[in-house]
Design an enzyme around this catalytic site. Structure first.
Site, mmCIF file in Angstrom:
data_model
loop_
_atom_site.group_PDB
_atom_site.id
_atom_site.type_symbol
_atom_site.label_atom_id
_atom_site.label_comp_id
_atom_site.label_asym_id
_atom_site.label_seq_id
_atom_site.Cartn_x
_atom_site.Cartn_y
_atom_site.Cartn_z
ATOM 1 C CG PHE A 375 -1.612 -1.317 1.447
ATOM 2 C CD1 PHE A 375 -2.332 -1.948 0.437
ATOM 3 C CD2 PHE A 375 -1.482 -1.964 2.657
ATOM 4 C CE1 PHE A 375 -2.889 -3.193 0.630
ATOM 5 C CE2 PHE A 375 -2.040 -3.212 2.867
ATOM 6 C CZ PHE A 375 -2.749 -3.823 1.852
ATOM 7 C CB CYS A 376 2.195 3.593 -1.559
ATOM 8 S SG CYS A 376 2.153 3.239 -3.307
#
Ligand code: PLP
Length: 453
Positions: A375-376
């Site tokens: 998720f970055c």
């Protein structure tokens, strides 16, 4: 598909109308279902109201700030009114400036570009990469993930106390985590920053779509958010707050719109006088539809009432958390613990399942769109999973075998447009997958699990 064993999720208010609620998708097992969009944290569907407002304006579209024609003037008014609406939505102070950007990433990069010389930047390792990475040109202190809001404030205070008091400083913090959904103690962090002579920017990408955000009440210096997470997916974002650092900085982009006067010098060069206001950092033709869409979303959420939206979302969050807690082998990721207030963003791992495999099965067999991976927010997810820095599987790519350990997680996220049925279907699907396994076979393609057709 049987979801009869799942308790019904019954919220007290209807969801806000969004686009795509009747879109059907095929199932690998045969037939079609309406798509359950449960990836709001990545991009939320457009509010019907936003779409209608954009459609109503589209025939009147014209260039902003440049043209003498009627539609150009109308578009300029619309663009500037959008700025005023956003300022009101964010509870800006007199003198604060709203700059339209492309996204939160763009907004934070703009602020990074405007940091005064010698600025020290303080971030937690828990930030989204958009808030972690833009400061590479400055002196950055990255703080370990705190295990409570209180610890976060203490850690920041300690770090700020040890800084060079003569250098300018900036703290960058998220309002709500894009991994755990947990709310951060923004007001307390802002007080700590200011007590030590630092400024603070709030990354409200995940907070603004779920909660009221007030620059004034939180006493933050800047706030950044994205239209596409706020039900207005037309390519605009916002950086709002104090004008001084932005006024002192060179324009983010050099070009028309940012320049007030351009002249040739006797030596053949070019001199330029830049604008001082928001236009200084909005060179080029502004995205008037994007700004109009954001303003429309701000009005729609305000009129729906955040009290109602927050109360309804709390019911959804509770249903998902209780539902997942009842499934053997499912572990929900959390930094601040079960009682922490949170928005509708929940990440989890399932024992014995590769996250990509699980997400692929939710999509292919149940028509549910979630997200899997890191998720970055690689440092945060690795900390939550108890994993050290890892080179292999960087992007959450599954190994050759679809089932394995947890290198990464599955994230379900929802908001004002989510109907109860999507949550019920999701919980039913999780139970079935864990109890009976996937009905289909999956294989790895380009680093992701896909149905083996
Ligand atoms: N900050 C947070 C907390 C996010 O969740 C995201 C996107 O997921 C961003 C920043 C970056 O937003 P954008 O991709 O719209 O620039």
């Amino acid at each position: 598909m049987s979801v009869s064993t799942v308790a019904a999720c019954r919220t007290t208010h209807a969801p806000l109308p969004v686009l795509g609620r009747d879109v059907t998708v095929p199932l690998v097992t045969g037939g079609e279902v309406t798509y359950a969009a449960l990836d709001y944290a990545a991009s939320a569907p457009a509010l019907q109201r936003v779409w209608d407002d954009v459609a109503a304006y589209a025939p009147y579209y014209g260039s902003v700030h440049r043209g003498a024609g009627h539609l150009s003037q109308l578009s300029t008014d619309l663009f500037e009114n959008a700025r005023a609406t956003v300022a009101e939505f964010l509870g800006c102070r007199a003198g604060d400036q709203v700059v339209f950007t492309r996204s939160t990433t763009d907004s934070l990069n703009l602020l990074a570009h405007a940091l005064p010389a010698g600025c020290q930047v303080f971030v937690f390792e828990t930030e989204h990469h958009a808030a972690l990475l833009p400061w590479q040109g400055a002196h950055v202190t990255c703080l370990d993930a705190p295990r409570s809001p209180r610890q976060a404030v203490r850690a920041l205070e300690r770090a700020l106390a040890g800084r060079d008091p003569h250098a300018p400083a900036l703290v960058c913090v998220t309002g709500a985590s894009n991994v755990t959904g947990e709310l951060w103690p923004v007001r307390e962090l802002a007080a700590a920053a200011h007590a030590h002579g630092a400024r603070i920017v709030l990354d409200a990408a995940q907070l603004a779509p779920h909660h009221p955000v007030s620059v004034r009440d939180l006493d933050v210096d800047w706030v950044a958010f994205s239209g596409h997470k706020l039900y207005a997916p037309f390519g605009s974002g916002v950086l709002a707050g104090r004008p001084d650092w932005l006024r002192e900085a060179e324009p983010y982009l050099a070009g028309g719109g940012a320049s007030r006067r351009v002249t040739r010098r006797a030596d053949g060069g070019v001199d330029v006088e830049w604008h001082e206001g928001a236009a200084r950092h909005e060179a080029g033709s502004p995205n008037v539809i994007g700004a109009h869409a954001i303003a429309s979303a701000c009005r729609a959420l305000t009129e729906a009432g955040f009290d109602t939206l927050v109360a309804r979302e709390r019911q959804l969050v509770r249903a998902v958390r209780e539902g997942l807690a009842g499934v053997p082998g499912v572990k929900v990721l959390s930094l601040f613990g079960d009682d922490a207030p949170r928005v509708g963003v929940i990440s989890f791992v399932v024992e014995g399942w590769n996250s990509s495999h699980f997400a692929a099965a939710l999509s292919a067999e149940y028509g549910i769109g979630v997200r899997d991976g890191l998720f970055c927010a690689h440092p945060l997810v690795r900390t939550l999973l108890g994993a050290g820095p890892r080179e292999a599987g960087e992007c959450g790519a599954p190994g050759d075998a679809p089932s394995g350990g947890s290198l990464d997680a599955v994230r379900v996220s929802f908001g004002a447009g989510t109907p109860d049925e999507h949550i019920e279907r999701f919980l039913g699907a999780v139970r079935e997958l864990v109890r009976y396994g996937a009905k289909w076979r999956y294989r790895t393609q380009d680093g992701r699990c896909v149905p083996a057709v």
